[in-house]
Design a protein around this motif. Structure first.
Motif, mmCIF file in Angstrom:
data_model
loop_
_atom_site.group_PDB
_atom_site.id
_atom_site.type_symbol
_atom_site.label_atom_id
_atom_site.label_comp_id
_atom_site.label_asym_id
_atom_site.label_seq_id
_atom_site.Cartn_x
_atom_site.Cartn_y
_atom_site.Cartn_z
ATOM 1 N N ASP A 40 6.574 9.151 16.823
ATOM 2 C CA ASP A 40 6.126 9.884 18.017
ATOM 3 C C ASP A 40 4.635 9.644 18.264
ATOM 4 O O ASP A 40 4.208 9.408 19.398
ATOM 5 C CB ASP A 40 6.372 11.391 17.837
ATOM 6 C CG ASP A 40 7.845 11.736 17.851
ATOM 7 O OD1 ASP A 40 8.465 11.570 18.907
ATOM 8 O OD2 ASP A 40 8.375 12.153 16.801
ATOM 9 N N PHE A 92 0.860 -1.186 0.000
ATOM 10 C CA PHE A 92 0.000 0.000 0.000
ATOM 11 C C PHE A 92 0.890 1.227 0.000
ATOM 12 O O PHE A 92 1.971 1.231 0.595
ATOM 13 C CB PHE A 92 -0.865 0.037 1.264
ATOM 14 C CG PHE A 92 -1.843 -1.103 1.362
ATOM 15 C CD1 PHE A 92 -2.834 -1.269 0.392
ATOM 16 C CD2 PHE A 92 -1.796 -1.990 2.426
ATOM 17 C CE1 PHE A 92 -3.745 -2.313 0.488
ATOM 18 C CE2 PHE A 92 -2.697 -3.035 2.520
ATOM 19 C CZ PHE A 92 -3.673 -3.204 1.563
ATOM 20 N N THR A 97 5.737 9.231 2.275
ATOM 21 C CA THR A 97 6.899 9.954 2.812
ATOM 22 C C THR A 97 7.981 9.029 3.370
ATOM 23 O O THR A 97 9.132 9.423 3.470
ATOM 24 C CB THR A 97 6.498 10.941 3.926
ATOM 25 O OG1 THR A 97 5.893 10.204 4.995
ATOM 26 C CG2 THR A 97 5.538 12.006 3.424
ATOM 27 N N SER A 121 0.312 9.979 6.740
ATOM 28 C CA SER A 121 -1.013 9.511 7.169
ATOM 29 C C SER A 121 -0.943 8.784 8.510
ATOM 30 O O SER A 121 0.133 8.361 8.956
ATOM 31 C CB SER A 121 -1.568 8.551 6.108
ATOM 32 O OG SER A 121 -0.802 7.366 6.114
#
Ligand SMILES: Cc1cc2nc3c(=O)[nH]c(=O)nc-3n(C[C@H](O)[C@H](O)[C@H](O)COP(=O)(O)OP(=O)(O)OC[C@H]3O[C@@H](n4cnc5c(N)ncnc54)[C@H](O)[C@@H]3O)c2cc1C
Length: 328
Positions: free
Chosen positions: A163, A26, A31, A107
């Motif tokens: 994070d 997918f 990024t 995302s």
């Protein structure tokens, strides 16, 4: 970059069907994946674009929680008014990471599945059991500034870099998925990322081709929410260590302490024994040190990352002091 096929899926079933083939992956914001493809660390033959599946909504659930679509961008999630007021830990953790431009593309699903930033994983000339099972681990005896002090194995000491996932771990989030054929699963985030053991290439509980559709946050709880991240630069850098905390003090005692840690382990780290040691007690540095002793009872440095052991202790202490101090 190696040649690959590209398909934009129009429905979830089309996406999971297309991704069921070996060599498919997918792509959401791209990024992380595209960087890894350029370096040939990841070489999928087919990319299945999931941005047209309507997974970009944030909705309240009947029980006071929040369902965050897998394609919701990190920017939109951090800016959501409900998140900022009731789950501010999520906003704070996301805004402590990456850059505005990256967060605009990144995302929710992709953030959970971003790969480690271990230098040896990124360098295809180096041995890496995560990239190439059985090839060895060049990090052992190598440069280990970023590496794990807890949860690693002789096969891998890479850390998980997210994070947002650390905040979600402290909040007790649940990952919702869909598999080819349409069956769905709910996976508590605590069980979603897995420790390397002798298979560092297996990083999550997902099956091949399984699609993350959403992440669910339970209803908000009382207490102060703090995300404290220590990094080499003030911005645009991954955590050396981080602490996500939801701490409630009632009548002078700690009534709740939900803590998760980043940068110290191959997965967002949570240790129930640490929380148990804090709850019911009066806040004090002595107590916080005792809790840190529990967190670090099996910590092991590799020389280059030895500094993380005192650093996570100090970061945990500072977080707990801030969370329990009385407001003037
Ligand atoms: C310079 C830089 C600095 C950064 N700094 C930080 C930082 O400080 N902190 C931090 O947390 N992150 C940081 N990041 C990482 C960034 O947060 C991730 O790259 C991003 O969150 C990944 O999301 P994406 O949508 O782009 O994922 P993609 O690159 O599209 O995908 C990543 C992986 O997830 C899989 N995937 C994506 N969506 C799904 C889904 N719904 N279901 C199943 N599989 C899926 C893909 O197949 C791929 O394997 C940084 C990135 C860069 C480039």
């Amino acid at each position: 970059m190696r040649p690959f096929d590209y398909a934009r899926a129009g429905s979830r079933s089309e996406a999971t069907g297309a991704a069921a083939h070996a060599g498919a992956a997918f792509i959401a914001g791209g990024t992380n994946l595209l960087d890894l493809m350029k370096l040939q660390v990841m070489t999928p033959e087919r990319l299945v674009d999931i941005q047209g599946l309507g997974l970009d909504g944030i909705e309240e659930t009947g029980d006071g929680g929040l369902r965050i679509g897998a394609a919701v961008t990190n920017s939109d999630l951090a800016a959501d008014a409900r998140v900022r007021s009731r789950w501010p830990l999520i906003s704070r953790a996301i805004l402590a990471g990456a850059s505005g431009q990256i967060r605009n593309k990144a995302s929710t699903g992709g953030n959970l599945l971003q790969r480690t930033r271990c230098y040896y994983f990124y360098d295809t000339d180096m041995a890496c059991n995560k990239r190439e099972p059985g090839s060895g681990c060049a990090a052992m005896g190598g440069a280990t500034r970023l590496h794990a002090i807890l949860g690693g194995s002789n096969h891998c000491i890479a850390t998980h870099p997210s994070d947002m996932a650390v905040a979600m771990q402290a909040l007790g989030a649940v990952v919702e998925t869909e598999r080819a054929g349409g069956s769905g699963r709910e996976i508590p985030l605590a069980e979603f990322h897995v420790l390397p053991g002798d298979r560092p290439d297996i990083e999550t509980a997902l099956e091949p081709g399984e699609l993350i559709t959403a992440v669910r946050l339970p209803s908000p709880v009382a207490g102060r929410q703090i995300y404290r991240k220590v990094r080499d630069r003030a911005s645009y850098a991954f955590a050396l260590v981080s602490v996500a905390a939801i701490v409630e003090v009632a009548e002078g005692r700690i009534a709740r302490a939900d803590l998760a840690f980043g940068g110290i382990a191959p997965k967002p780290w949570r240790d129930g024994e640490v929380e148990k040691a804090l709850v019911g007690q009066e806040p004090s540095d002595r107590l916080f040190h005792q809790a840190a002793d529990i967190l670090l009872r099996s910590a092991k440095g590799q020389r280059g990352n030895d500094f993380k052991i005192p650093l996570i202790r100090r970061t945990m202490l500072a977080t707990l002091r801030e969370a329990t101090e009385e407001l003037a």
